[in-house]
Design a protein around this motif. Structure first.
Motif, PDB file in Angstrom:
ATOM      1  N   HIS A 345      31.269  67.856   1.871  1.00  0.00           N
ATOM      2  CA  HIS A 345      30.681  66.960   2.852  1.00  0.00           C
ATOM      3  C   HIS A 345      29.398  66.379   2.106  1.00  0.00           C
ATOM      4  N   PRO A 356      32.426  59.611   4.073  1.00  0.00           N
ATOM      5  CA  PRO A 356      32.570  61.049   4.903  1.00  0.00           C
ATOM      6  C   PRO A 356      31.949  59.857   6.191  1.00  0.00           C
ATOM      7  N   TRP A 367      36.517  61.702   4.862  1.00  0.00           N
ATOM      8  CA  TRP A 367      36.531  60.266   4.675  1.00  0.00           C
ATOM      9  C   TRP A 367      37.026  59.301   4.252  1.00  0.00           C
ATOM     10  N   CYS A 421      42.146  57.273   6.577  1.00  0.00           N
ATOM     11  CA  CYS A 421      41.242  57.951   5.405  1.00  0.00           C
ATOM     12  C   CYS A 421      41.752  59.485   4.721  1.00  0.00           C
TER      13      CYS A 421
END
Length: 451
Positions: A345, A356, A367, A421
């Motif tokens: 992350h 993210p 993300w 995503c």
């Protein structure tokens, strides 16, 4: 053959010899040679299995799939010659006892000294039993769960003929407590499902806040911890997640999947009830099945009938090697995966091409791909996903609502209410050591399409 694989086969052969010795008084009934054509059939199966993703490898971060521990694989194989059936002691005496012991260790992990529980095919069936028991106990007014909860809860409510009440989620993907209280105030909700580790983002519903509502509203509380339950052992959770997991012992029922973070082969789910007296809901008779025990057979406290005793043997063996205790080797494996997720992350947050969501509460990272519009962001996600797969980096895709994405400003124009995503399940302890390789392959995949 690698030395590791050879050692495993030698160990299995040693264990099989011990098992065979237990039946030495029986005449040998095994054929002297392997069945004709077995080699061809098995090699053909191996060839077919090559057409799959490398679920066992650290470059696979797609779905919640984790390779079974060698203890589980070998123990499962050890028991297959017997093929025990854990419906009744008569079909799986030793494996039934092993299941009871293993399930008791999982219950103790959640702080329960007394319980009713058993293994089952997976989280869906575990949740189904919990909701069925709730209905049978008179909590049939309706089932409430977050819109980020697993889709099967709405489906299971339909199967049970009980109304389903979707509850809004906050921007972190957790159940919105104010929305839940409004639903409870209507008097139409009898059971609340809290999710400790949503499938999409690994979000942890604020269980402690849900329990506070139970002081003002009467409802039964089931916790779907199929994916996240084992994280109660982890020492590196954030404060909100830690508070939720510390409240688990106050739930009425818990679903957890040993075939996710518990290092077991599919399918191995587990349903637990805090009050052992709910066994009355299961009461039935099967005079041709339950023959040689005054204790309740597992089939007498389960909706399933025939169930693989091999799953219980595998779980029992794994827990003997890796106890479910904080600070132990098993817990350290969970913590290693979570640390890798946090590191992933952080790396994504430093890459201007990506956006993210909030830091992971467990070990799922989501993300967005930055773009001018929502539709373009989704299209670029699909391109990067495919390019990553071509580089043997296996991710997943997930569709997220605008409400959860908008605070992070991934796009300039919202021409769609959702964005597709990228998603990574950073579940393997090895992922930390492989993070540099993962990021390099992601960079190569993104560089093909993103400036």
């Amino acid at each position: 053959m690698t030395s590791r694989r050879k050692a495993e086969l030698e160990l299995l052969d040693e264990a099989l010899a011990i098992l065979d010795a237990g039946f030495a008084s029986l005449p040998d009934a095994r054929p002297g040679a392997l069945p004709a054509g077995l080699r061809e059939a098995l090699l053909a199966a191996a060839e077919r299995l090559r057409d799959t993703a490398p679920y066992h490898h650290p470059l696979y971060l797609g779905h919640m799939q984790k390779p079974p521990h060698p203890a589980a694989r070998l123990a499962y194989s050890l028991s297959l010659g017997l093929n025990p059936n854990n419906h009744a002691y008569d079909g799986g005496r030793a494996s039934s006892r092993m299941e009871q012991e293993a399930v008791a260790r999982i219950a103790a992990m959640f702080g329960w000294d007394t319980h009713l529980g058993h293994l089952c095919g997976g989280g869906t069936l575990a949740n189904f039993e919990a909701l069925w028991v709730a209905r049978e106990l008179g909590h049939g007014r309706g089932i409430a769960a977050s819109v980020q909860a697993h889709y099967s809860h709405a489906r299971l409510a339909g199967v049970l003929g009980v109304p389903f009440h979707p509850i809004a989620a906050d921007r972190l993907g957790r159940m919105d407590i104010a929305a839940l209280e409004r639903a409870l105030a209507k008097g139409t909700v009898g059971t609340v499902v809290a999710t400790l580790g949503t499938t999409a983002t690994g979000a942890v519903d604020p269980l402690h806040d849900i329990l506070a509502l139970r002081r003002r509203h009467a409802f039964r509380l089931h916790v779907d911890a199929a994916y996240g339950g084992y994280f109660t052992l982890a020492a590196n959770l954030g404060d909100d997640a830690r508070r939720a997991f510390d409240a688990l012992s106050q739930a009425d029922s818990i679903a957890v999947d040993p075939h996710k973070h518990g290092l077991q082969p599919y399918g191995c789910g587990c349903i637990l009830f805090r009050d052992p007296h709910v066994r009355q809901v299961y009461r039935h008779d099967s005079p041709y099945t339950y023959l040689d025990s005054a204790d309740p057979h597992l089939g007498e406290i389960s909706l399933e009938c025939s169930r693989p005793g091999a799953a219980a043997v595998a779980l029992w063996t794994t827990l003997r090697l890796l106890p479910l205790v904080r600070g132990g080797e098993f817990a350290h494996g969970l913590e290693a995966g979570r640390n890798a997720a946090l590191a992933l992350h952080q790396a994504l947050a430093q890459d201007e091409r990506f956006v993210p969501l909030s830091p992971p509460q467990l070990d799922v990272v989501v993300w967005a791909v930055r773009a001018d519009s929502a539709s373009l962001a989704s299209a670029r996600t699909r391109q990067v996903f495919q390019a990553a797969r071509e580089r043997d980096l296996h991710l997943a895709m997930v569709t997220m609502p605008r409400a959860m994405l908008e605070p992070f400003k991934p796009v300039r124009a919202w021409d769609a209410d959702t964005i597709t995503c990228l998603r990574a399940c950073v579940m393997k302890p090895e992922h930390g050591a492989w993070l540099k390789e993962i990021l390099e392959r992601l960079d190569g995949a993104a560089g093909k399409y993103l400036a």
